[in-house]
Scaffold this motif. Structure first.
Motif, PDB file in Angstrom:
ATOM      1  N   GLU B  95       1.009  -0.388   0.299  1.00 45.57           N
ATOM      2  CA  GLU B  95      -0.316  -0.342  -0.266  1.00 45.57           C
ATOM      3  C   GLU B  95       1.211   1.439   0.461  1.00 45.57           C
ATOM      4  O   GLU B  95       2.651   1.336   0.245  1.00 45.57           O
ATOM      5  N   MET B  96      -0.010   2.065  -1.166  1.00 40.63           N
ATOM      6  CA  MET B  96       0.621   3.890  -0.204  1.00 40.63           C
ATOM      7  C   MET B  96       1.060   4.001   1.048  1.00 40.63           C
ATOM      8  O   MET B  96       0.506   4.379   1.503  1.00 40.63           O
ATOM      9  N   GLU B  97       2.498   4.870   1.196  1.00 40.71           N
ATOM     10  CA  GLU B  97       2.243   4.973   2.886  1.00 40.71           C
ATOM     11  C   GLU B  97       3.831   6.317   2.678  1.00 40.71           C
ATOM     12  O   GLU B  97       4.433   6.157   2.044  1.00 40.71           O
ATOM     13  N   ASP B  98       2.920   7.474   2.189  1.00 35.96           N
ATOM     14  CA  ASP B  98       3.872   9.171   2.791  1.00 35.96           C
ATOM     15  C   ASP B  98       4.494   8.793   1.550  1.00 35.96           C
ATOM     16  O   ASP B  98       6.030   9.137   1.409  1.00 35.96           O
ATOM     17  N   GLY B  99       3.600   8.639   0.455  1.00 40.82           N
ATOM     18  CA  GLY B  99       4.238   8.401  -1.296  1.00 40.82           C
ATOM     19  C   GLY B  99       4.884   7.495  -1.893  1.00 40.82           C
ATOM     20  O   GLY B  99       5.525   7.986  -3.282  1.00 40.82           O
ATOM     21  N   TYR B 100       4.607   6.257  -1.087  1.00 39.02           N
ATOM     22  CA  TYR B 100       5.654   5.352  -1.087  1.00 39.02           C
ATOM     23  C   TYR B 100       5.152   4.398  -0.932  1.00 39.02           C
ATOM     24  O   TYR B 100       4.624   4.019  -0.374  1.00 39.02           O
ATOM     25  N   PRO B 101       6.088   3.334  -2.395  1.00 41.00           N
ATOM     26  CA  PRO B 101       4.284   1.581  -2.227  1.00 41.00           C
ATOM     27  C   PRO B 101       5.288   0.795  -1.086  1.00 41.00           C
ATOM     28  O   PRO B 101       6.663   0.360  -1.714  1.00 41.00           O
ATOM     29  N   LEU B 102       5.025   0.407   0.259  1.00 40.19           N
ATOM     30  CA  LEU B 102       5.751   0.348   1.596  1.00 40.19           C
ATOM     31  C   LEU B 102       5.195  -1.373   0.871  1.00 40.19           C
ATOM     32  O   LEU B 102       3.466  -2.118   0.644  1.00 40.19           O
ATOM     33  N   MET B 103       5.359  -2.067   0.546  1.00 47.43           N
ATOM     34  CA  MET B 103       5.604  -3.903   0.989  1.00 47.43           C
ATOM     35  C   MET B 103       5.753  -4.050   2.095  1.00 47.43           C
ATOM     36  O   MET B 103       6.862  -4.225   2.901  1.00 47.43           O
ATOM     37  N   ARG B 104       4.830  -5.314   3.126  1.00 48.67           N
ATOM     38  CA  ARG B 104       4.966  -5.603   4.485  1.00 48.67           C
ATOM     39  C   ARG B 104       4.325  -7.105   4.888  1.00 48.67           C
ATOM     40  O   ARG B 104       3.242  -7.618   4.042  1.00 48.67           O
ATOM     41  N   VAL B 105       5.054  -7.609   5.645  1.00 53.19           N
ATOM     42  CA  VAL B 105       4.092  -8.606   5.993  1.00 53.19           C
ATOM     43  C   VAL B 105       2.419  -8.368   7.099  1.00 53.19           C
ATOM     44  O   VAL B 105       3.194  -7.313   8.064  1.00 53.19           O
ATOM     45  N   VAL B 106       1.841  -8.517   6.709  1.00 53.59           N
ATOM     46  CA  VAL B 106       0.992  -8.544   7.355  1.00 53.59           C
ATOM     47  C   VAL B 106       0.480  -9.457   8.577  1.00 53.59           C
ATOM     48  O   VAL B 106       0.264  -9.277   9.979  1.00 53.59           O
ATOM     49  N   ASP B 107       0.495 -10.772   8.802  1.00 48.74           N
ATOM     50  CA  ASP B 107       0.394 -12.187   9.846  1.00 48.74           C
ATOM     51  C   ASP B 107       0.530 -13.255   8.751  1.00 48.74           C
ATOM     52  O   ASP B 107       1.294 -13.252   7.393  1.00 48.74           O
ATOM     53  N   ILE B 108       1.386 -13.796  10.442  1.00 45.31           N
ATOM     54  CA  ILE B 108       1.718 -15.216   9.911  1.00 45.31           C
ATOM     55  C   ILE B 108       0.675 -15.760  11.242  1.00 45.31           C
ATOM     56  O   ILE B 108       0.804 -15.662  12.255  1.00 45.31           O
ATOM     57  N   VAL B 109       0.273 -17.227  10.111  1.00 41.59           N
ATOM     58  CA  VAL B 109      -0.579 -18.408  11.023  1.00 41.59           C
ATOM     59  C   VAL B 109       0.289 -19.154  10.559  1.00 41.59           C
ATOM     60  O   VAL B 109       0.436 -19.065   9.754  1.00 41.59           O
ATOM     61  N   GLU B 110       0.449 -19.940  11.374  1.00 36.85           N
ATOM     62  CA  GLU B 110       0.761 -20.959  11.261  1.00 36.85           C
ATOM     63  C   GLU B 110      -0.142 -22.665  12.281  1.00 36.85           C
ATOM     64  O   GLU B 110      -1.258 -22.108  12.662  1.00 36.85           O
ATOM     65  N   GLU B 111      -0.120 -22.950  11.628  1.00 30.17           N
ATOM     66  CA  GLU B 111      -1.368 -23.707  11.410  1.00 30.17           C
ATOM     67  C   GLU B 111      -1.282 -25.237  12.637  1.00 30.17           C
ATOM     68  O   GLU B 111      -0.545 -26.094  11.990  1.00 30.17           O
TER      69      GLU B 111
END
Lengths: 111, 111, 111, 111
Positions: B95-111
């Protein structure tokens, strides 16, 4: 659950590999321009956040040269990179394995 | 030290984001072809190992259209993806953040 | 009606410009790697048939550097190239015009 | 000497071919996403000035699928396009010839 610093560092290493591969795959390459292409790939990806070192080795001896040049793919290069994030250092590499360019995390160190 | 499954899953998520971005950045885009481009990006990246779902949303209302079309950049799209590796599921987004496309890990789930 | 040699030479010049632009647009660029990127672009496209000279000038003074680097687009570079086909020499260039990177044939010479 | 309208039309056809090829070469492709990729390529290039029609045919039967997908190259697709410039209509195509994707002007018509 939020990622740890180590997990974020691994994510960042992956981003650099995907970027490197899909930015430069398809570039016309021969023995004549392999050196300048290696340097340009290394230095462009080193611009990205947390990417402290990239090393690209194009296998000029393997390039198909019937037409004078070919298009760069993972088949023709090895890559190693070093990512620093928070206190973590990730080493990752791309090498051919079973005829397929495999990208993987080789080592993670916390300082 | 070898990566854990969670760390490998995060690395794989990064690879997909870097690939997606640098494969398709620069593609000519307008309101006319945004839908087909979204679908093509989603379905092409879903081919990659462990990538179970990709969602791309191009912001057609933000596209600069003085010339009829513009070149796709991170400024014009949001992306979410879901990676499955071993027992881990990673959700990541751009998503854009401060005018820059920021890639990030939102969530990690172990089943 | 088949193309003349001049027309084929113009077609080939266009192919090189489209290739150059869409291969390298999106590459991370800053003042640090502009030189190596210029050289790599020139030498890679010079591999292509009939392409005898390519010159790329990246405007490092115009690069947006708030984040340390930006993505290469036509806004940041001038390009000239020389195509030889049969007895024809085509000079073509890409320059900004009204905020848009315009590619055009500058001159055609028959020897 | 300045280009004629026919020569400019041929140049424009070349630009579209170079753009198409180097934008999309390297995209992950399989039988599952060939249709959406064809449509996205056609519609994105049709955004460009003077490009009235693009047709892309990906040969799904030829795709190497040992790993589930491959990377798109000229080996796997035929392309035809139609360029209109001033009173000229150019038809151009890309097809495999002797194992190499050959781009060429097929016909030029002045109306």
């Amino acid at each position: 659950m939020d990622p740890t610093d180590r997990e974020t560092a691994c994510f960042e290493a992956g981003v650099k590999f995907g970027a490197l591969y899909h930015q430069f795959a398809g570039t016309p390459v021969s023995a004549k321009n392999a050196d300048s292409l290696e340097t340009a790939i290394e230095e462009s990806i080193e611009n990205q956040p947390g990417c402290s070192a990239v090393s690209v080795d194009i296998h000029t001896d393997k390039l198909e040269t019937t037409r004078g040049y070919t298009e760069l793919t993972g088949e023709y290069m090895d890559v190693t990179l070093r990512i620093e994030y928070a206190d973590c250092i990730v080493h990752a590499e791309m090498e051919m394995e079973d005829g397929y360019p495999l990208m993987r995390v080789v080592d993670i160190v916390e300082e």
